[in-house]
Design a protein around this motif. Structure first.
Motif, PDB file in Angstrom:
ATOM      1  N   LEU A   1       2.850   1.199  -4.028  1.00 52.37           N
ATOM      2  CA  LEU A   1       3.086   0.990  -5.468  1.00 52.37           C
ATOM      3  C   LEU A   1       1.868   0.280  -6.075  1.00 52.37           C
ATOM      4  CD1 LEU A   1       4.758   0.866  -8.101  1.00 52.37           C
ATOM      5  CD2 LEU A   1       5.702  -1.301  -7.274  1.00 52.37           C
TER       6      LEU A   1
ATOM      7  N   ASP B   1       5.437  -3.364  -0.663  1.00 48.16           N
ATOM      8  CA  ASP B   1       5.190  -1.959  -1.001  1.00 48.16           C
ATOM      9  C   ASP B   1       3.759  -1.796  -1.536  1.00 48.16           C
ATOM     10  OD1 ASP B   1       5.101   0.596  -1.955  1.00 48.16           O
ATOM     11  OD2 ASP B   1       6.939   0.469  -3.155  1.00 48.16           O
TER      12      ASP B   1
ATOM     13  N   HIS C   1       6.297   0.631 -14.669  1.00 52.02           N
ATOM     14  CA  HIS C   1       7.176   0.804 -13.496  1.00 52.02           C
ATOM     15  C   HIS C   1       8.164  -0.350 -13.494  1.00 52.02           C
ATOM     16  CE1 HIS C   1       8.480   1.118  -9.304  1.00 52.02           C
ATOM     17  NE2 HIS C   1       7.968   2.338  -9.309  1.00 52.02           N
TER      18      HIS C   1
ATOM     19  N   PHE D   1      11.066  -3.604  -6.722  1.00 53.78           N
ATOM     20  CA  PHE D   1      10.343  -3.044  -5.591  1.00 53.78           C
ATOM     21  C   PHE D   1      10.168  -4.147  -4.548  1.00 53.78           C
ATOM     22  CE2 PHE D   1       7.453  -4.543  -8.884  1.00 53.78           C
ATOM     23  CZ  PHE D   1       6.742  -5.515  -8.190  1.00 53.78           C
TER      24      PHE D   1
END
Ligand code: UDP
Length: 242
Positions: A145, A142, A134, A138
């Protein structure tokens, strides 16, 4: 034995010892492990950010990544055996993972860089189990995730989002995982993707890798002042202070 510089406890081992005697047994027993590779800039960041300092101090291992740390240890008369560059630890872990069947998660860098890095790694280590990957842009809050990464149950998690975000992310979410060797690896995916290059061997032999990075990426020049401040503080005897 740990050598403490400005309150940060560095692991005193050769790279070979670090991989074979420290990390390999912990992977074999699936013992959760956190690794920080710290250069002078990171040590200076811990001075400015107490929460970050506590996270680095709580890591299982802090490797001296950066010739400035080696010089500082020498000046403090507690020499460290050698520099342990983060990217070389990543390489050794990828070898080990391929050989022993450990799965790796690659979290970090821009989407395209992340994809190219994973593709290149798969080419070099064809039998490597990739748990997932990934990009690194981000929000640290988060949680979903982190839950998705944990659901892949990786043995090794490489987090390449730069310091301090990478270490803070690991500290915040490692409890969601049952096992895992977690390591913040800065710009390593850029190197695997071919977006950044390591210095030619001669520069490395002369301990000038830091200078090479500035030459090819002049925006890093300001970072040198942080490293100089670090060396100055060591020279005036601040290394032994927390
Ligand atoms: N990065 C990221 N998310 C962020 C900020 C940075 O994934 O929110 C990536 C960036 O694209 C680069 C790496 O993190 O691949 C940081 O590399 P750098 O060499 O700057 O690491 P540092 O020296 O700060 O540890």
């Amino acid at each position: 034995m740990k050598h403490v510089i400005m309150g940060i406890p560095f692991t005193n081992a050769t790279k070979k010892e670090f991989i074979e005697d420290y990390l390999t047994p912990r992977l074999e027993t699936a013992e959760q492990t956190t690794v920080v590779t710290a250069n002078p800039e990171i040590v200076m960041k811990t001075r400015e950010n107490n929460a970050y300092k506590q996270v680095v101090q709580a890591a299982d291992y802090v490797c001296p990544d950066g010739i400035g740390i080696i010089y500082a240890a020498k000046m403090m008369k507690q020499p460290l055996k050698e520099r342990i560059p983060g990217i070389e630890v990543v390489d050794a872990l990828l070898h080990l993972a391929e050989e022993k069947g450990y799965s790796c998660y690659f979290l970090g860098a821009e989407q395209s860089v992340n994809e190219r890095a994973v593709a290149q790694i798969k080419k070099t280590f064809p039998k490597l189990k990739v748990a997932g990957n990934h990009h690194g842009f981000f929000d640290i809050d988060d949680r979903s995730l982190a839950e998705r990464v944990a659901a892949t149950d990786p043995d090794i998690v490489f987090v390449a989002v730069g310091a301090p975000k990478q270490e803070l992310w690991i500290a915040k979410y490692k409890h969601l995982f049952h096992k895992g060797l977690f390591m913040g690896v800065g710009g390593s995916f850029d190197v695997y993707a071919g977006a950044a290059k390591r210095a030619p061997e001669i520069w490395m032999k002369l301990n000038l890798e830091w200078l090479y990075r500035i030459v090819i990426q002049p925006s890093r020049v300001f970072r040198i002042f942080t490293s100089l401040r670090f060396m100055f503080l060591i020279a005036i005897g601040q290394g032994k202070k927390d």
